[in-house]
Write a protein that holds these residues in place. Structure first.
Motif, PDB file in Angstrom:
ATOM      1  N   GLN A 134      -3.201   7.352 -11.418  1.00 47.55           N
ATOM      2  CA  GLN A 134      -2.321   6.372 -10.754  1.00 47.55           C
ATOM      3  C   GLN A 134      -2.925   5.947  -9.400  1.00 47.55           C
ATOM      4  O   GLN A 134      -3.019   4.768  -9.085  1.00 47.55           O
ATOM      5  N   GLN A 135      -3.332   6.953  -8.621  1.00 45.84           N
ATOM      6  CA  GLN A 135      -3.901   6.650  -7.305  1.00 45.84           C
ATOM      7  C   GLN A 135      -5.213   5.865  -7.423  1.00 45.84           C
ATOM      8  O   GLN A 135      -5.501   5.003  -6.608  1.00 45.84           O
ATOM      9  N   TYR A 136      -5.966   6.203  -8.475  1.00 43.96           N
ATOM     10  CA  TYR A 136      -7.257   5.542  -8.679  1.00 43.96           C
ATOM     11  C   TYR A 136      -7.063   4.062  -9.017  1.00 43.96           C
ATOM     12  O   TYR A 136      -7.696   3.196  -8.416  1.00 43.96           O
ATOM     13  N   ILE A 137      -6.154   3.767  -9.942  1.00 39.48           N
ATOM     14  CA  ILE A 137      -5.962   2.363 -10.306  1.00 39.48           C
ATOM     15  C   ILE A 137      -5.294   1.574  -9.170  1.00 39.48           C
ATOM     16  O   ILE A 137      -5.458   0.376  -9.073  1.00 39.48           O
ATOM     17  N   ASP A 138      -4.590   2.275  -8.293  1.00 32.16           N
ATOM     18  CA  ASP A 138      -3.993   1.595  -7.137  1.00 32.16           C
ATOM     19  C   ASP A 138      -4.965   1.537  -5.951  1.00 32.16           C
ATOM     20  O   ASP A 138      -4.596   1.083  -4.871  1.00 32.16           O
ATOM     21  N   ARG A 173      -3.697   2.864 -18.657  1.00 32.59           N
ATOM     22  CA  ARG A 173      -2.764   2.988 -17.518  1.00 32.59           C
ATOM     23  C   ARG A 173      -2.806   1.765 -16.602  1.00 32.59           C
ATOM     24  O   ARG A 173      -1.815   1.345 -16.039  1.00 32.59           O
ATOM     25  N   ARG A 174      -3.984   1.220 -16.481  1.00 36.54           N
ATOM     26  CA  ARG A 174      -4.139   0.037 -15.637  1.00 36.54           C
ATOM     27  C   ARG A 174      -3.331  -1.136 -16.228  1.00 36.54           C
ATOM     28  O   ARG A 174      -2.603  -1.825 -15.517  1.00 36.54           O
ATOM     29  N   GLN A 175      -3.453  -1.317 -17.542  1.00 42.05           N
ATOM     30  CA  GLN A 175      -2.701  -2.368 -18.231  1.00 42.05           C
ATOM     31  C   GLN A 175      -1.204  -2.151 -18.088  1.00 42.05           C
ATOM     32  O   GLN A 175      -0.435  -3.057 -17.804  1.00 42.05           O
ATOM     33  N   TRP A 176      -0.835  -0.899 -18.321  1.00 46.17           N
ATOM     34  CA  TRP A 176       0.571  -0.516 -18.273  1.00 46.17           C
ATOM     35  C   TRP A 176       1.169  -0.798 -16.879  1.00 46.17           C
ATOM     36  O   TRP A 176       2.236  -1.404 -16.754  1.00 46.17           O
ATOM     37  N   ALA A 177       0.450  -0.378 -15.835  1.00 45.67           N
ATOM     38  CA  ALA A 177       0.939  -0.578 -14.464  1.00 45.67           C
ATOM     39  C   ALA A 177       1.081  -2.068 -14.154  1.00 45.67           C
ATOM     40  O   ALA A 177       2.055  -2.492 -13.525  1.00 45.67           O
ATOM     41  N   LEU A 178       0.106  -2.837 -14.635  1.00 51.99           N
ATOM     42  CA  LEU A 178       0.161  -4.287 -14.412  1.00 51.99           C
ATOM     43  C   LEU A 178       1.386  -4.907 -15.066  1.00 51.99           C
ATOM     44  O   LEU A 178       2.072  -5.743 -14.470  1.00 51.99           O
ATOM     45  N   SER A 179       1.656  -4.478 -16.312  1.00 53.98           N
ATOM     46  CA  SER A 179       2.793  -5.065 -17.018  1.00 53.98           C
ATOM     47  C   SER A 179       4.113  -4.633 -16.368  1.00 53.98           C
ATOM     48  O   SER A 179       5.064  -5.406 -16.304  1.00 53.98           O
ATOM     49  N   MET A 180       4.165  -3.416 -15.844  1.00 52.23           N
ATOM     50  CA  MET A 180       5.367  -2.961 -15.135  1.00 52.23           C
ATOM     51  C   MET A 180       5.580  -3.814 -13.881  1.00 52.23           C
ATOM     52  O   MET A 180       6.686  -4.262 -13.600  1.00 52.23           O
ATOM     53  N   SER A 201       0.834  -1.204   0.000  1.00 54.33           N
ATOM     54  CA  SER A 201       0.000   0.000   0.000  1.00 54.33           C
ATOM     55  C   SER A 201       0.872   1.258   0.000  1.00 54.33           C
ATOM     56  O   SER A 201       2.058   1.207   0.333  1.00 54.33           O
ATOM     57  N   TYR A 202       0.256   2.393  -0.367  1.00 51.73           N
ATOM     58  CA  TYR A 202       0.968   3.668  -0.350  1.00 51.73           C
ATOM     59  C   TYR A 202       1.485   3.978   1.059  1.00 51.73           C
ATOM     60  O   TYR A 202       2.539   4.565   1.221  1.00 51.73           O
TER      61      TYR A 202
END
Ligand SMILES: [Zn+2]
Lengths: 161, 151
Positions: B10-14, B42-49, A123-124
Protein backbone atom coordinates in the motif's frame (compact mmCIF):
# COMPACT_ATOMS: atom_id res chain seq x y z
CA UNK A 1 -9.43 41.05 1.50
CA UNK A 2 -8.03 40.10 -1.86
CA UNK A 3 -5.92 37.21 -0.56
CA UNK A 4 -8.95 35.65 1.06
CA UNK A 5 -11.17 36.09 -2.01
CA UNK A 6 -8.59 34.33 -4.15
CA UNK A 7 -8.40 31.38 -1.77
CA UNK A 8 -12.18 31.21 -1.59
CA UNK A 9 -12.67 31.16 -5.37
CA UNK A 10 -9.84 28.72 -5.92
CA UNK A 11 -10.55 26.17 -3.21
CA UNK A 12 -14.29 26.31 -2.63
CA UNK A 13 -15.11 23.52 -5.13
CA UNK A 14 -12.50 21.14 -3.68
CA UNK A 15 -13.54 21.78 -0.11
CA UNK A 16 -17.21 21.44 -1.00
CA UNK A 17 -16.66 18.06 -2.65
CA UNK A 18 -14.78 16.78 0.39
CA UNK A 19 -17.65 17.84 2.64
CA UNK A 20 -20.24 16.17 0.36
CA UNK A 21 -18.28 12.92 0.46
CA UNK A 22 -17.99 13.15 4.22
CA UNK A 23 -21.59 14.07 4.94
CA UNK A 24 -23.50 12.59 2.01
CA UNK A 25 -25.65 15.69 1.80
CA UNK A 26 -24.97 18.82 -0.23
CA UNK A 27 -26.99 21.23 1.97
CA UNK A 28 -25.15 20.16 5.09
CA UNK A 29 -21.89 20.27 3.18
CA UNK A 30 -22.55 23.85 2.05
CA UNK A 31 -23.17 24.88 5.67
CA UNK A 32 -19.94 23.31 6.87
CA UNK A 33 -17.91 24.85 4.06
CA UNK A 34 -19.36 28.27 4.80
CA UNK A 35 -18.31 27.86 8.45
CA UNK A 36 -14.84 26.76 7.43
CA UNK A 37 -14.28 29.79 5.19
CA UNK A 38 -15.70 32.09 7.84
CA UNK A 39 -13.07 30.77 10.25
CA UNK A 40 -10.38 31.31 7.62
CA UNK A 41 -11.67 34.83 6.98
CA UNK A 42 -11.55 35.71 10.67
CA UNK A 43 -8.10 34.20 11.05
CA UNK A 44 -6.74 36.21 8.13
CA UNK A 45 -8.59 39.33 9.25
CA UNK A 46 -6.64 39.20 12.50
CA UNK A 47 -3.47 39.24 10.45
CA UNK A 48 -2.53 35.63 11.16
CA UNK A 49 -0.74 33.79 8.39
CA UNK A 50 -2.12 30.45 7.23
CA UNK A 51 0.97 28.80 5.85
CA UNK A 52 -0.54 25.98 3.82
CA UNK A 53 -4.08 27.15 3.10
CA UNK A 54 -5.25 24.02 1.27
CA UNK A 55 -3.98 21.72 4.02
CA UNK A 56 -5.58 23.97 6.57
CA UNK A 57 -8.87 23.88 4.67
CA UNK A 58 -8.83 20.09 4.39
CA UNK A 59 -8.00 19.65 8.05
CA UNK A 60 -10.61 22.10 9.26
CA UNK A 61 -13.32 20.76 6.95
CA UNK A 62 -12.68 17.14 7.88
CA UNK A 63 -12.64 17.96 11.58
CA UNK A 64 -15.89 19.89 11.33
CA UNK A 65 -17.49 17.02 9.40
CA UNK A 66 -16.26 14.48 11.94
CA UNK A 67 -17.62 16.61 14.79
CA UNK A 68 -20.91 17.04 13.03
CA UNK A 69 -21.27 13.32 12.52
CA UNK A 70 -20.36 12.52 16.09
CA UNK A 71 -23.01 15.02 17.10
CA UNK A 72 -25.61 13.68 14.67
CA UNK A 73 -24.74 10.19 15.81
CA UNK A 74 -24.96 8.76 12.34
CA UNK A 75 -24.49 9.31 8.65
CA UNK A 76 -27.65 11.01 7.52
CA UNK A 77 -29.75 11.17 4.39
CA UNK A 78 -27.72 8.53 2.67
CA UNK A 79 -30.22 7.85 -0.06
CA UNK A 80 -30.72 11.45 -1.04
CA UNK A 81 -29.06 12.30 -4.29
CA UNK A 82 -28.31 15.99 -4.66
CA UNK A 83 -31.42 17.44 -6.21
CA UNK A 84 -31.46 18.69 -9.75
CA UNK A 85 -28.49 16.59 -10.72
CA UNK A 86 -30.22 13.31 -11.31
CA UNK A 87 -31.29 14.00 -14.87
CA UNK A 88 -27.72 14.70 -15.93
CA UNK A 89 -26.48 11.32 -14.88
CA UNK A 90 -26.98 7.87 -16.14
CA UNK A 91 -28.97 5.66 -13.81
CA UNK A 92 -25.98 3.38 -13.54
CA UNK A 93 -23.76 6.16 -12.30
CA UNK A 94 -26.43 7.28 -9.90
CA UNK A 95 -26.65 3.77 -8.49
CA UNK A 96 -22.90 3.57 -8.00
CA UNK A 97 -22.90 6.89 -6.26
CA UNK A 98 -25.59 5.84 -3.81
CA UNK A 99 -23.84 2.54 -3.16
CA UNK A 100 -20.50 4.23 -2.47
CA UNK A 101 -22.10 6.87 -0.30
CA UNK A 102 -23.83 4.18 1.70
CA UNK A 103 -20.62 2.21 2.10
CA UNK A 104 -18.73 5.34 3.18
CA UNK A 105 -21.46 5.88 5.73
CA UNK A 106 -20.67 2.49 7.25
CA UNK A 107 -17.11 3.56 8.07
CA UNK A 108 -16.13 5.35 11.26
CA UNK A 109 -15.82 9.12 10.73
CA UNK A 110 -12.02 8.98 10.94
CA UNK A 111 -11.86 6.09 8.46
CA UNK A 112 -14.21 7.95 6.15
CA UNK A 113 -11.97 11.01 6.37
CA UNK A 114 -9.01 8.83 5.44
CA UNK A 115 -10.82 7.33 2.44
CA UNK A 116 -11.97 10.76 1.26
CA UNK A 117 -8.48 12.21 1.59
CA UNK A 118 -7.09 9.24 -0.31
CA UNK A 119 -9.50 9.89 -3.16
CA UNK A 120 -8.18 13.45 -3.22
CA UNK A 121 -4.62 12.12 -3.53
CA UNK A 122 -3.40 13.74 -0.34
CA UNK A 123 -0.15 12.65 1.25
CA UNK A 124 0.13 10.39 4.30
CA UNK A 125 1.51 13.36 6.19
CA UNK A 126 -1.60 15.40 5.47
CA UNK A 127 -3.81 12.44 6.38
CA UNK A 128 -1.97 12.03 9.67
CA UNK A 129 -2.31 15.71 10.51
CA UNK A 130 -6.01 15.86 9.71
CA UNK A 131 -7.08 12.65 11.42
CA UNK A 132 -4.67 12.41 14.33
CA UNK A 133 -3.54 8.96 13.20
CA UNK A 134 0.20 8.43 13.71
CA UNK A 135 2.14 8.99 10.50
CA UNK A 136 3.75 5.57 10.73
CA UNK A 137 0.31 3.91 10.97
CA UNK A 138 -1.36 5.71 8.07
CA UNK A 139 -0.46 3.10 5.43
CA UNK A 140 -1.75 0.22 7.51
CA UNK A 141 -4.94 2.00 8.58
CA UNK A 142 -5.59 3.16 5.05
CA UNK A 143 -5.15 -0.31 3.62
CA UNK A 144 -7.53 -1.72 6.23
CA UNK A 145 -10.04 1.08 5.62
CA UNK A 146 -10.10 0.53 1.87
CA UNK A 147 -10.71 -3.18 2.39
CA UNK A 148 -13.52 -2.42 4.78
CA UNK A 149 -15.01 -0.08 2.23
CA UNK A 150 -14.76 -2.69 -0.47
CA UNK A 151 -16.45 -5.25 1.76
CA UNK A 152 -19.30 -2.80 2.39
CA UNK A 153 -19.61 -2.19 -1.34
CA UNK A 154 -19.97 -5.90 -1.94
CA UNK A 155 -22.42 -6.39 0.89
CA UNK A 156 -25.59 -7.66 -0.77
CA UNK A 157 -27.67 -6.76 2.27
CA UNK A 158 -27.46 -3.15 1.21
CA UNK A 159 -28.10 -3.70 -2.46
CA UNK A 160 -30.72 -1.21 -3.57
CA UNK A 161 -32.35 -2.77 -6.59
CA UNK B 1 14.97 -10.52 0.16
CA UNK B 2 11.69 -11.83 1.51
CA UNK B 3 8.34 -11.02 -0.12
CA UNK B 4 6.56 -7.74 0.52
CA UNK B 5 3.67 -7.61 2.96
CA UNK B 6 0.39 -5.92 2.13
CA UNK B 7 0.86 -2.80 4.22
CA UNK B 8 4.17 -2.14 2.56
CA UNK B 9 2.57 -2.64 -0.87
CA UNK B 10 0.00 0.00 0.00
CA UNK B 11 2.75 2.44 0.99
CA UNK B 12 4.75 1.54 -2.10
CA UNK B 13 1.95 2.20 -4.57
CA UNK B 14 1.17 5.46 -2.75
CA UNK B 15 4.85 6.43 -3.07
CA UNK B 16 5.14 6.80 0.67
CA UNK B 17 8.23 4.68 1.32
CA UNK B 18 11.76 6.00 1.79
CA UNK B 19 13.87 6.08 -1.37
CA UNK B 20 16.15 3.29 -0.17
CA UNK B 21 13.23 1.02 0.71
CA UNK B 22 11.55 1.83 -2.59
CA UNK B 23 14.61 0.76 -4.56
CA UNK B 24 14.81 -2.45 -2.58
CA UNK B 25 11.16 -3.25 -3.41
CA UNK B 26 11.61 -2.40 -7.08
CA UNK B 27 14.58 -4.76 -7.22
CA UNK B 28 12.53 -7.50 -5.60
CA UNK B 29 9.60 -7.02 -7.99
CA UNK B 30 11.97 -7.54 -10.90
CA UNK B 31 12.80 -11.06 -9.70
CA UNK B 32 9.54 -12.12 -8.01
CA UNK B 33 6.56 -12.51 -10.37
CA UNK B 34 4.22 -13.24 -7.43
CA UNK B 35 4.86 -9.89 -5.74
CA UNK B 36 4.94 -8.07 -9.08
CA UNK B 37 1.50 -9.42 -9.89
CA UNK B 38 0.18 -8.53 -6.45
CA UNK B 39 1.51 -4.97 -6.67
CA UNK B 40 -0.01 -4.49 -10.14
CA UNK B 41 -3.37 -5.76 -8.89
CA UNK B 42 -3.29 -3.59 -5.80
CA UNK B 43 -2.41 -0.55 -7.82
CA UNK B 44 -5.43 -1.09 -10.09
CA UNK B 45 -7.65 -1.78 -7.12
CA UNK B 46 -6.56 1.39 -5.27
CA UNK B 47 -7.13 3.46 -8.39
CA UNK B 48 -10.64 2.12 -8.86
CA UNK B 49 -11.44 2.76 -5.18
CA UNK B 50 -10.20 6.33 -5.54
CA UNK B 51 -12.26 6.86 -8.66
CA UNK B 52 -15.40 5.48 -7.05
CA UNK B 53 -15.10 7.73 -4.02
CA UNK B 54 -14.44 10.73 -6.24
CA UNK B 55 -17.64 10.04 -8.17
CA UNK B 56 -19.74 10.64 -5.07
CA UNK B 57 -19.22 14.34 -5.74
CA UNK B 58 -17.90 15.07 -9.20
CA UNK B 59 -20.31 17.63 -10.66
CA UNK B 60 -19.15 21.15 -11.33
CA UNK B 61 -19.55 23.20 -8.16
CA UNK B 62 -21.11 26.65 -8.27
CA UNK B 63 -19.22 28.90 -5.86
CA UNK B 64 -21.71 30.95 -3.84
CA UNK B 65 -20.76 34.53 -2.92
CA UNK B 66 -18.97 34.78 0.41
CA UNK B 67 -20.73 37.05 2.88
CA UNK B 68 -18.17 38.70 5.12
CA UNK B 69 -19.42 39.11 8.68
CA UNK B 70 -20.04 42.62 10.04
CA UNK B 71 -17.36 43.72 12.47
CA UNK B 72 -18.91 42.83 15.76
CA UNK B 73 -16.38 43.81 18.41
CA UNK B 74 -16.89 47.60 18.62
CA UNK B 75 -20.67 47.26 18.24
CA UNK B 76 -20.91 44.79 21.09
CA UNK B 77 -18.91 46.90 23.45
CA UNK B 78 -20.84 50.02 22.42
CA UNK B 79 -24.12 48.29 23.15
CA UNK B 80 -22.83 47.15 26.53
CA UNK B 81 -21.76 50.69 27.39
CA UNK B 82 -25.11 52.11 26.30
CA UNK B 83 -27.00 49.67 28.49
CA UNK B 84 -24.73 50.56 31.39
CA UNK B 85 -25.14 54.29 30.82
CA UNK B 86 -28.90 54.10 30.54
CA UNK B 87 -29.18 51.94 33.66
CA UNK B 88 -27.13 54.53 35.53
CA UNK B 89 -29.39 57.27 34.17
CA UNK B 90 -32.47 55.50 35.48
CA UNK B 91 -30.84 55.04 38.87
CA UNK B 92 -29.91 58.73 38.94
CA UNK B 93 -33.44 59.76 38.00
CA UNK B 94 -34.79 57.62 40.80
CA UNK B 95 -32.54 59.25 43.41
CA UNK B 96 -33.27 62.74 42.11
CA UNK B 97 -36.96 62.04 42.39
CA UNK B 98 -36.59 60.94 45.97
CA UNK B 99 -34.38 63.83 46.90
CA UNK B 100 -36.67 66.50 45.41
CA UNK B 101 -39.97 65.06 46.53
CA UNK B 102 -39.46 62.88 49.53
CA UNK B 103 -43.05 62.57 50.81
CA UNK B 104 -46.68 61.91 49.89
CA UNK B 105 -46.75 63.92 46.66
CA UNK B 106 -44.40 61.34 45.10
CA UNK B 107 -46.92 59.19 43.30
CA UNK B 108 -48.72 62.11 41.68
CA UNK B 109 -45.50 63.72 40.51
CA UNK B 110 -43.99 60.52 39.15
CA UNK B 111 -46.56 60.54 36.36
CA UNK B 112 -45.43 63.91 35.10
CA UNK B 113 -41.68 63.58 35.35
CA UNK B 114 -40.07 63.80 31.93
CA UNK B 115 -36.56 62.72 31.08
CA UNK B 116 -35.11 64.31 27.99
CA UNK B 117 -32.50 62.22 26.30
CA UNK B 118 -30.08 63.52 23.77
CA UNK B 119 -30.38 61.27 20.77
CA UNK B 120 -27.18 62.68 19.31
CA UNK B 121 -25.20 61.97 22.46
CA UNK B 122 -21.69 61.31 21.18
CA UNK B 123 -20.48 57.94 22.40
CA UNK B 124 -16.86 57.01 22.19
CA UNK B 125 -16.74 53.28 22.79
CA UNK B 126 -13.07 53.46 23.64
CA UNK B 127 -13.62 55.79 26.59
CA UNK B 128 -14.78 54.65 30.00
CA UNK B 129 -18.41 55.32 30.82
CA UNK B 130 -17.49 58.08 33.30
CA UNK B 131 -15.95 60.10 30.45
CA UNK B 132 -18.88 59.89 28.08
CA UNK B 133 -20.35 63.24 29.17
CA UNK B 134 -23.88 61.94 29.50
CA UNK B 135 -26.40 64.70 30.34
CA UNK B 136 -29.93 64.07 31.58
CA UNK B 137 -32.55 66.78 31.69
CA UNK B 138 -35.46 66.38 34.10
CA UNK B 139 -38.62 68.45 33.78
CA UNK B 140 -40.73 68.64 36.92
CA UNK B 141 -44.50 69.43 37.07
CA UNK B 142 -43.77 73.19 37.29
CA UNK B 143 -41.94 73.04 34.00
CA UNK B 144 -38.48 73.60 35.46
CA UNK B 145 -35.70 71.90 33.56
CA UNK B 146 -32.79 70.60 35.58
CA UNK B 147 -29.74 69.20 33.77
CA UNK B 148 -27.59 66.54 35.37
CA UNK B 149 -24.20 65.76 33.99
CA UNK B 150 -22.83 62.36 34.75
CA UNK B 151 -19.24 62.39 35.91
ZN1 LIG C 1 8.01 -11.64 -3.58
Amino acid sequence: MKAFDQLYQKHYPTVFRVAVKMLGDSDEAADVVQEVFLTLFQTMEKGMVVEYPLSWLYRTTLNKCIDKQKYNGRFQKLETAPEGQVEFQSIEKQETRIRVQRALGKLKPVERALAVMYSESLSYKEMAEATGIRFSSVGKTLSRTLKKLEAELKNKKYELY
Amino acid sequence: MSCIDEDLIQQYIDEEVQAEESERITRHLAVCPGCAKLVAERRQWALSMKRMIREVADEPVVVPPFVAPAKSVPLGSLRKRLVLALSAACLLAFFVLHWNHPSAEKSAIEDELTILQHSDWPVDANQPFSQQGLQINLIDPEGNVTGYVLE
